[in-house]
Design an enzyme around this catalytic site. Structure first.
Site, PDB file in Angstrom:
ATOM      1  N   CYS A  54      26.291  25.403  58.313  1.00 18.44           N
ATOM      2  CA  CYS A  54      26.849  24.770  57.122  1.00 18.44           C
ATOM      3  C   CYS A  54      26.466  23.314  57.076  1.00 18.44           C
ATOM      4  O   CYS A  54      26.192  22.761  56.023  1.00 18.44           O
ATOM      5  CB  CYS A  54      28.377  24.793  57.150  1.00 18.44           C
ATOM      6  SG  CYS A  54      29.019  26.418  57.252  1.00 18.44           S
ATOM      7  N   THR A  55      26.487  22.689  58.235  1.00 20.84           N
ATOM      8  CA  THR A  55      26.236  21.264  58.283  1.00 20.84           C
ATOM      9  C   THR A  55      24.869  20.955  57.706  1.00 20.84           C
ATOM     10  O   THR A  55      24.724  20.113  56.840  1.00 20.84           O
ATOM     11  CB  THR A  55      26.310  20.804  59.745  1.00 20.84           C
ATOM     12  OG1 THR A  55      27.542  21.259  60.244  1.00 20.84           O
ATOM     13  CG2 THR A  55      26.232  19.320  59.845  1.00 20.84           C
TER      14      THR A  55
END
Lengths: 167, 197
Positions: A54-55
């Site tokens: 996600c980052t």
């Protein structure tokens, strides 16, 4: 068209009316889909704040905000995390677009878009481009561990723009 | 155009005139890396790429393109522009190597010291960075990468197809060998098969 190996869920398909929602983006602000009527919206469902994939994905989208803006498109991130997690995540990672908390009732918006994963209690990693009239123009579910990138979003925005020009 | 996207492929072909290239155009495999000088994963990949280059010799052509994610890496954009400025003076790979070998030191004064170490014309180097002369080139690389399905760094393409596997030495080497042999069998087929229709 749906390839079962691509992801678990069949997301709400193009041509569907995008279910409206009102979700908190901060402890005292709510964002509704309807308020963006008139311009395209990119909905990026992701499983959780802080998880490594996600980052990268959200950092990439942050980097692409000027490109999305060329299409007058609004980017909204959505996960089942609460607002306090979202606030800390956005500030730690320098994200300057709304992260919406699909927190109570948990995952209700993800369910409405057919991208909730009962077995994990999170959403799929799913992308929707919604047109100016509030209809789903494009949807995609990525394998949870794989960052879907942004080329699909840009292609969808381009085809919306050319349809708009043709109409 | 719902789900079921096609496999990601390189949309910007390798250009001898524009790209930064190590190796020859007739190598069996061309590997393109989209990378960020401040990204720790790219830093980890750097010696691995050196190793596969040493192993494969002239069978590998390597291309580096910029993909700075400034949101996560505040110095990456400037570092990419510094490498492009060095390229203007014929020292791209020298700067590329110094940047990856000194990932924690990429402030402006560090970039300048690398330029000095490479014997570059410092006035020109400074001016080009201050004026942001290479920002557009870096952005073009970045957008070309986005359109090719780059989703993080490093992302590799082998003969134009995105490599979604790992990139330790053995994984990268095996994938490159696979790409080389599928390229060979493709060209043999073209040579052997009778013309169609």
């Amino acid at each position: 068209m749906t390839d079962p190996s691509v992801g678990h869920a069949s997301p709400l398909p193009p041509g569907s009316r995008a279910p409206d929602f009102q979700l908190a983006s901060t402890p005292d602000q709510r964002v509704s889909l309807a308020e963006f009527r008139g311009s395209p919206v990119i909905l990026a469902f992701y499983p959780a704040d802080w998880s490594p994939v996600c980052t990268d994905q959200m950092a990439l989208y942050q980097e692409l905000l000027p490109e999305f803006r060329k299409f007058n498109a609004q980017l909204l991130g959505i996960s089942v995390d609460g607002v306090w997690s979202h606030l800390a995540f956005a500030s730690d990672r320098n994200l300057h677009f709304p992260l919406l908390a699909d927190f109570e009732p948990k995952g209700a918006v993800a369910r409405a878009y057919h991208v909730y994963r009962d077995e994990d209690g999170t959403s799929e990693r799913a992308l929707f481009v919604i047109d100016a009239k509030g209809m789903v123009a494009w949807s995609y579910v990525s394998p949870v561990g794989l960052n879907p990138g942004a080329d699909g979003i840009l292609r969808a925005l381009e085809s919306l723009k050319s349809e708009g020009a043709a109409a | 155009m719902s789900a079921g996207q096609s496999e990601a492929v390189l949309t910007v072909p390798v250009s001898e005139g524009r790209d930064h290239i190590q190796g020859s155009a007739d190598a069996a495999v061309t590997m393109v890396e989209y990378g960020d000088y401040e990204c720790p994963y790219c830093g980890a990949a750097y010696p691995i790429i050196k190793e596969v280059q040493a192993r494969m010799g002239n069978r590998l052509r390597f291309v580096f393109r910029n993909f700075p994610i400034a949101t996560s890496h505040p110095h990456a954009e400037r570092a990419a522009e510094a490498a492009e400025a060095a390229a203007g003076q014929g020292a791209f790979w020298g700067m590329h190597d110094l940047l990856f070998e000194n990932q924690r030191h990429q402030h402006d004064e560090d970039l300048r010291s690398y330029a000095e170490r490479l014997g570059l014309d410092l006035d020109r180097f400074d001016r080009e960075l201050v004026e942001g002369m290479h920002a557009e080139r870096v952005h073009e690389d970045f957008m070309g990468g986005v359109r090719s399905g780059v989703n993080g760094t490093p992302t590799f393409y082998m003969n134009g197809a995105r490599h979604d596997g790992g990139y330790d030495v053995e994984a990268l080497f095996a994938a490159l060998e696979r790409a080389a042999s599928s390229e060979r069998s493709k060209s043999e087929k073209v040579a052997q098969s009778p013309p169609q229709r």
